[in-house]
Design an enzyme around this catalytic site. Structure first.
Site, short mmCIF file in Angstrom:
data_model
loop_
_atom_site.label_atom_id
_atom_site.label_comp_id
_atom_site.label_asym_id
_atom_site.label_seq_id
_atom_site.Cartn_x
_atom_site.Cartn_y
_atom_site.Cartn_z
N CYS A 124 0.84 -1.20 0.00
CA CYS A 124 0.00 0.00 0.00
C CYS A 124 0.88 1.26 0.00
O CYS A 124 1.98 1.25 -0.59
CB CYS A 124 -0.98 -0.02 1.18
SG CYS A 124 -2.34 1.18 0.95
N ASP A 193 -3.31 1.01 10.14
CA ASP A 193 -4.53 1.80 10.32
C ASP A 193 -4.99 1.73 11.77
O ASP A 193 -5.61 2.66 12.27
CB ASP A 193 -5.63 1.31 9.38
CG ASP A 193 -5.32 1.73 7.95
OD1 ASP A 193 -4.57 1.02 7.27
OD2 ASP A 193 -5.79 2.81 7.54
P1 RI2 Z 1 0.09 6.13 6.92
C1 RI2 Z 1 -3.73 3.35 4.48
O1 RI2 Z 1 -5.10 3.17 4.38
C2 RI2 Z 1 -2.97 2.05 4.29
O2 RI2 Z 1 -3.63 0.93 4.85
C3 RI2 Z 1 -1.69 2.39 5.02
O3 RI2 Z 1 -0.91 1.25 5.35
C4 RI2 Z 1 -2.26 3.07 6.25
O4 RI2 Z 1 -3.34 3.86 5.76
C5 RI2 Z 1 -1.29 3.92 7.03
O5 RI2 Z 1 -0.82 4.98 6.27
P2 RI2 Z 1 -5.99 3.82 3.15
O6 RI2 Z 1 -6.42 5.19 3.62
O7 RI2 Z 1 -0.70 6.78 8.01
O8 RI2 Z 1 -5.20 3.82 1.88
O9 RI2 Z 1 1.33 5.47 7.46
O10 RI2 Z 1 -7.19 2.90 3.07
O11 RI2 Z 1 0.38 7.08 5.78
#
Ligand code: RI2
Length: 308
Positions: A124, A193
């Site tokens: 991701c 998350d």
């Molecule tokens: P940071 C994201 O969720 C991903 O799951 C990623 O690993 C997590 O947030 C943490 O991201 P999404 O919003 O806070 O893409 O480290 O569903 O940037």
């Protein structure tokens, strides 16, 4: 109100995404809303702030960074509207600064776990995981990254672009190639998350497959998580809700129309059990999953009695 609704809409549609970014965006939205709202009494003020907090928290259910940020920002003790307004503005500014500092600390602490010559796999698009990787690179370590594509929204492309712009050699693979490529990997590092009280990690769908493959290959598996991504409510026995998003993200309308009997699901997150996690890199240290309770108690600043 318009700006508050705009932010809520952008978080919901994932125009603003990433557990850290949505938390900071919510703090900014609450700060600006508190700064401009008109309230004749503290009761009015309190009701408006509660509604605004609910609007933001309801946008996405899984990333606990969002309710934590909203809760830390919207607290106030004064019964005077102007003072309460000021408290919220200060809370938001403090949260935004701490979130920024946390990313830097996570980078410094996590980079110590990366050795010269390491191949790192990530999944991701996580600012916290990227902070570790780019800090290690800044220290002169000769590293390269395998980034998973991350279907359905393909955030792996954002990660790849960020790393390439930084000058870090990067290879993109489809999610199903993770186990095949694991034998080349020294360390897996992903974001978070949410972290539950038992140390389980909730992160983008597919994370637990990477953890399983890493465990099988005896490859280190790290998650980078700011302390505000730990979930206090899990101490009360609550589950962390896994968001199911629209199936349009998986298949386009035409394909779906041609397969009317097909069930399609789009869970956005999965749960990695603590036994597959070597370390959680937080802004207060690199800790084993078994320390999650301590982090929640010592660093999130509210008592269980307050939550029940
Ligand atoms: P940071 C994201 O969720 C991903 O799951 C990623 O690993 C997590 O947030 C943490 O991201 P999404 O919003 O806070 O893409 O480290 O569903 O940037």
């Amino acid at each position: 109100m318009k700006q508050l609704q705009d932010t809520a809409e952008k978080i919901s549609s994932m125009e603003i995404r990433g557990a850290g970014r949505i938390a900071t965006a919510a703090a900014v939205a609450l700060r600006d809303y508190a700064g401009s709202l008109e309230a004749g009494s503290i009761e009015d003020f309190s009701r408006l702030i509660e509604n605004a907090a609910k609007l933001l928290v309801d946008t996405r259910p899984t990333a606990v960074s969002l309710p934590n940020a909203v809760r830390l920002t919207s607290r106030y003790t004064s019964a005077d509207v102007e003072e309460a307004r000021e408290e919220i503005i200060n809370n938001a500014d403090r949260f935004i600064k701490q979130a920024d500092d946390a990313l830097q600390k996570i980078g410094e602490i996590g980079a110590r776990r990366i050795r010269d010559g390491d191949v790192i796999m990530t999944h991701c698009n996580s600012n916290a995981a990227l902070s570790v990787i780019t800090t290690a690179f800044d220290q002169g370590k000769d590293i390269s990254v395998i980034a998973t594509e991350t279907r359905p929204r393909r955030q792996g492309l954002l990660t790849s672009k960020h790393l390439l712009d930084y000058g870090i050699p990067t290879t993109l693979i489809v999610d199903s190639a993770a186990r095949y490529c694991m034998k080349e990997v020294d360390t897996v590092i992903v974001g978070a998350d949410a972290i539950a009280v038992n140390g389980a990690l909730v992160n983008k769908i597919g994370t637990s497959q990477l953890a399983l493959a890493a465990h099988e290959a005896r490859t280190n598996f790290l998650t980078a998580a700011e302390t505000y991504k730990f979930s206090p409510n899990t101490i009360l026995g609550e589950f962390i809700e896994i968001e199911e998003r629209s199936i349009d993200e998986v298949l386009d309308e035409e394909t779906l129309a041609g397969l009317p009997k097909l069930n399609v699901r789009n869970p956005a997150f999965d749960i990695t059990p603590p036994e597959y996690i070597d370390l959680i890199i937080t802004d207060v240290g690199a800790v084993p999953p078994g320390m999650a309770y301590t982090i929640i108690k010592e660093h999130l600043g509210w008592e269980v009695g307050e939550m029940v």
